[in-house]
Scaffold this active site. Structure first.
Site, mmCIF file in Angstrom:
data_model
loop_
_atom_site.group_PDB
_atom_site.id
_atom_site.type_symbol
_atom_site.label_atom_id
_atom_site.label_comp_id
_atom_site.label_asym_id
_atom_site.label_seq_id
_atom_site.Cartn_x
_atom_site.Cartn_y
_atom_site.Cartn_z
ATOM 1 N N THR A 143 11.314 32.293 73.356
ATOM 2 C CA THR A 143 11.645 31.570 72.131
ATOM 3 C C THR A 143 12.379 32.460 71.136
ATOM 4 O OG1 THR A 143 10.588 30.634 70.153
ATOM 5 C CG2 THR A 143 9.283 32.155 71.420
ATOM 6 N N ASP A 144 13.129 31.826 70.238
ATOM 7 C CA ASP A 144 13.784 32.589 69.166
ATOM 8 C C ASP A 144 12.766 33.104 68.140
ATOM 9 O OD1 ASP A 144 13.136 30.165 67.961
ATOM 10 O OD2 ASP A 144 15.154 29.753 67.184
ATOM 11 N N GLU A 145 11.529 32.568 68.196
ATOM 12 C CA GLU A 145 10.538 32.935 67.174
ATOM 13 C C GLU A 145 10.129 34.403 67.269
ATOM 14 O OE1 GLU A 145 7.559 29.933 66.384
ATOM 15 O OE2 GLU A 145 8.843 28.364 67.191
ATOM 16 N N TYR A 173 1.413 32.956 67.954
ATOM 17 C CA TYR A 173 2.239 32.411 69.047
ATOM 18 C C TYR A 173 3.419 33.333 69.336
ATOM 19 C CZ TYR A 173 6.020 29.672 71.182
ATOM 20 O OH TYR A 173 7.071 29.258 71.973
ATOM 21 N N LYS A 194 4.366 35.650 72.651
ATOM 22 C CA LYS A 194 5.608 35.494 73.431
ATOM 23 C C LYS A 194 6.391 36.819 73.437
ATOM 24 C CE LYS A 194 7.126 32.313 75.191
ATOM 25 N NZ LYS A 194 6.946 31.714 76.552
#
Ligand code: NAD
Ligand code: TYD
Length: 354
Positions: free
Chosen positions: A134-136, A160, A164
């Site tokens: 993810t970009d997060e 989260y 990741k």
């Protein structure tokens, strides 16, 4: 039957994984697609009924953290490649229960990597371990027109995104240490059919339909970069086949929206498609306490993927949102099916806490 490839796709009964499984099963009849999923609250086989009887498709219910079982699955199906999507994926849940996120996202990814290392033979000519992220992991941006590139340093803020980020590091470490042929992609927010209705877009469509409040966190000023899920699945197909080993690709739609502007588009679209007069559902907007550590802005620069592999999003956002709202309105039985039982209790509690 002998297949050209035996590909393990994890998390295939969830949102993005189901689109990837469907695409691969339909497009590559000479590949055996093995969908491995634990079927947590977020996974539902009702999502894949259209392909469940295809001869090149198998489903295995298993936990990615269960190393012995994973080894057996690699061996039984002679797995030569992995596309790894299984994860705990909802930021709000990670704030309440970080342990489950570390367990699934970090330890589960590690189990899949270690099994690949034990089962595959060097020089790994026909192998590939493709990790979907993810970009997060990059943290947050200001309102300054900058983007996340593949060179942006990791700076995760939620449990989260921290889990990741950690899993991404393990994947790259397995290339650096053992030469395992890995690829990582980091994608922006996805939307489209079959997304579990705890995420913003399906949740709000469902709430508007039932005339329930729409909980907007903080001032609704946070920005997300939205990509239609089938465009993500197309990118995964392309990168799986043509991406460079050990490389990273960012995937995004160059499609930034503040939450409140996006919510207004959703309200307008749902009201129009339900035949309600414009403005009927505007009063459902309810500002609630902000999410803890809420990242302000995400925006992906996907030019590397465009320049090197020729991928671009195919759908304009207006078209994608129209298709998406229509799909949820036409598929209420899917929504009822996935939101029965435990979820009702969970959601009501989440909302009371706000
Ligand atoms: P999702 O929550 O809809 O689906 C996750 C799937 O993983 C579910 O089917 C669930 O049953 C399965 N799963 C969870 N724990 C498992 C375990 N221990 N063993 C086996 N299966 C397990 O998630 P999604 O939105 O489809 O996201 C898929 C992947 O894409 C995730 O890795 C996520 O981090 C990444 N991603 C998502 C987005 C997004 O906008 N949704 C954007 C970028 C990247
Ligand atoms: P979400 O769909 O949870 O994705 P992510 O947190 O991974 O970006 O949320 C998208 C945005 O919408 C995010 O800024 C949080 C906000 N949001 C709300 O304002 N209300 C809600 O009920 C939800 C679920 C999200």
């Amino acid at each position: 039957m002998d297949f050209k490839r035996n590909i393990l796709i994890t998390g295939g009964a969830g949102f993005i994984g189901s689109h990837v499984v469907r695409l691969f099963v339909n497009k590559y009849p000479d590949y055996h697609i093995i969908n491995l999923d634990k079927l947590t609250y977020a996974g539902n086989l009702a999502t894949l009924v259209d392909i469940e009887n295809k001869p090149n498709y198998s489903f295995v219910k298993a936990d990615i953290c269960d190393f012995e079982t994973i080894l057996n699955i690699y061996s039984k199906y002679n797995i030569d490649a992995v596309i790894h999507l299984a994860a705990e994926s909802h930021v709000d849940r990670s704030i309440k229960d970080p342990f489950t996120f570390a367990q699934t996202n970090v330890m589960g990814t590690l189990a899949l990597l270690q099994a690949a290392k034990e089962m595959w033979k060097t020089p790994y000519t026909n192998n590939r371990f493709y990790h979907i992220s993810t970009d997060e992991v990059y943290g947050t941006l200001e309102f300054d027109g900058t983007f996340f590139t593949e060179e942006t340093s990791y700076d995760p803020h939620s449990p989260y995104s921290a889990s990741k980020a950690s899993s991404d590091h393990f994947v790259r470490a397995f290339y650096d240490t053992y030469g395992l042929p890995t690829i990582v992609t980091n994608c922006s927010n996805n939307y489209g059919p079959y997304q579990f209705p705890e995420k913003l877009i399906p949740l709000f469509i469902n709430n508007i339909r039932h005339y329930k409040p729409l909980p907007v966190y903080g001032k609704g000023e946070n920005v997300r970069d939205w990509l239609y899920v089938e465009d993500h699945a197309r990118a995964i197909d392309l990168i799986f086949h043509k991406g460079k080993i050990a490389d990273t690709y960012n995937i995004g739609g160059f499609n930034e929206w503040t939450n409140i502007d996006l919510i207004k588009v959703i309200i307008k679209t749902v009201d129009r498609l339900l035949g309600n007069p414009e403005g009927t559902s505007d009063s459902l907007i309810t500002y609630v306490t902000d999410r803890a550590g809420h990242d302000l802005r995400y925006a992906i620069d996907s030019n590397k993927l465009k320049n090197e592999l020729g991928w671009e999003p195919s759908l304009q956002f207006e078209e994608g949102i129209e298709k998406t709202v229509k799909w949820y309105l036409d598929n209420q039985s899917w929504m009822d099916n996935v939101t029965s039982g435990d979820y009702q209790e969970y959601y009501q509690k989440m909302y009371q806490d706000k």
